[in-house]
Design an enzyme around this catalytic site. Structure first.
Site, PDB file in Angstrom:
ATOM      1  CB  CYS A   1      13.037   1.692   6.194  1.00 33.52           C
ATOM      2  SG  CYS A   1      12.847   3.458   6.529  1.00 33.52           S
TER       3      CYS A   1
ATOM      4  CB  CYS B   1       9.440   5.428  -0.044  1.00 35.66           C
ATOM      5  SG  CYS B   1       8.498   5.158   1.482  1.00 35.66           S
ATOM      6  CB  THR B   2       9.358  -0.136   1.481  1.00 36.84           C
ATOM      7  OG1 THR B   2       9.232   0.526   2.754  1.00 36.84           O
ATOM      8  CG2 THR B   2      10.821  -0.522   1.264  1.00 36.84           C
ATOM      9  CG  HIS B   3       4.969   3.421   2.955  1.00 35.43           C
ATOM     10  ND1 HIS B   3       6.108   3.444   3.727  1.00 35.43           N
ATOM     11  CD2 HIS B   3       3.932   3.247   3.822  1.00 35.43           C
ATOM     12  CE1 HIS B   3       5.780   3.318   4.998  1.00 35.43           C
ATOM     13  NE2 HIS B   3       4.469   3.193   5.084  1.00 35.43           N
TER      14      HIS B   3
ATOM     15  CE1 TYR C   1      10.106   5.904  12.525  1.00 31.88           C
ATOM     16  CE2 TYR C   1      12.067   4.762  11.741  1.00 31.88           C
ATOM     17  CZ  TYR C   1      11.030   4.872  12.652  1.00 31.88           C
ATOM     18  OH  TYR C   1      10.934   3.977  13.688  1.00 31.88           O
TER      19      TYR C   1
ATOM     20  CG  ASP D   1       8.979   0.622   6.507  1.00 29.84           C
ATOM     21  OD1 ASP D   1       9.838   1.500   6.326  1.00 29.84           O
ATOM     22  OD2 ASP D   1       7.808   0.727   6.096  1.00 29.84           O
TER      23      ASP D   1
ATOM     24  CB  THR E   1      14.069   6.992   5.772  1.00 33.66           C
ATOM     25  OG1 THR E   1      13.183   7.546   4.795  1.00 33.66           O
ATOM     26  CG2 THR E   1      14.499   8.091   6.727  1.00 33.66           C
TER      27      THR E   1
END
Length: 269
Positions: free
Chosen positions: A74, A184-186, A43, A11, A76
């Site tokens: 990720c 989004c993985t966040h 990103y 990521d 993106t």
């Protein structure tokens, strides 16, 4: 491919740890090699060519590590780079799931919200998948450019993040969404904050679940599963900010005092 070889998870920063967490939860015997690019994150605002270049560096690093599988943690990089990477590695690749099918199954009127990075929304990552699944699915996608930077800066449960969440979530007012994909993985890291700023009853969807289900399927098909049921080794590589990286590993993975390896991804062009 040897079954005890590691699985690569990558990521732009620490968000992909939510995917590594799900992988370890489902397959605790697997060895995991996590790589995050703290030096060049986020990103989301970057140009596609740059995102694709960075993706190639991760994959080249994994080749040197002889991974048996690599998981895009990720959205993106998945949206802009996955299709270009297919067939260019000696190991299988698993993209980050859109989770549109899962969200649709939980949305009686097929009205789905998505929050993601600017690049993911620009690519229509979720909207295009929805069109393939069912033309009646309605996707409302909102770019949230502040979230990744805030999370990586330590704003995980404070007023600054609360204000950002309130600002972005107001975009769904009147849309009658029934589920919200955390694109989004966040974002699963701030799930509790997000839930405070959406209407009661809206289901939050974490794509890490279906992503790991796909990874398990690929490994079963290729006889790659590690026979060990527990004791998988986890290694962490970050391109900068090792102290912050260790803090995020502790928060997301629950590992005290993790050892952080330094990596210069630009060496792997």
């Amino acid at each position: 491919m040897q079954s005890h070889a590691p699985i690569g998870v990558f990521d732009s920063g620490s968000g992909g740890l939510t995917v590594a967490r799900q992988l370890h939860k489902i397959l605790p015997g697997e060895n995991i090699l996590y790589v995050g690019d703290m030096k060049r994150m986020p990103y989301g605002p970057r140009e596609p060519q740059e995102i694709i270049k960075f993706m190639g560096q991760f994959l080249n690093f994994f080749t040197t590590k002889k991974v048996k599988l690599a998981i895009f943690a990720c959205n993106t990089m998945t949206s802009w780079g996955y299709e270009k990477a297919i067939g260019n590695t000696v190991y299988p690749l698993v993209p980050m799931s859109t989770a549109v099918a899962e969200a649709a199954a939980l949305s009686p009127h097929k009205t789905i919200g998505v929050i993601a990075t600017e690049a993911t929304v620009k690519k229509r990552f979720h909207a295009d998948m929805a069109a393939k699944i069912d033309k009646d699915i309605r996707i409302y996608a909102v770019a949230c450019p502040q979230f990744v930077t805030l999370i990586e800066s330590g704003h995980i449960n404070d007023l600054v993040l609360e204000k950002a969440a309130a600002y972005y979530m107001q975009n769904f007012t009147g849309k009658n969404i029934e589920s919200l994909i955390l694109g989004c993985t966040h974002y699963p890291i701030i799930k509790d904050i997000l839930s405070k700023h959406i209407e009661v009853g809206i289901k939050l969807i974490d794509p890490a679940v279906s992503t790991i289900e796909k990874a398990v399927s690929v490994m079963q098909k290729n006889n790659m599963l590690n026979p060990a049921k527990t004791g998988g080794r986890m290694e962490f590589f970050f391109s900068s900010e090792p102290d912050h990286a260790a803090h995020m590993v502790k928060i997301v993975m629950g590992i005290d005092n993790p050892f952080i390896n330094n990596i210069d991804l630009e060496r792997f062009n």
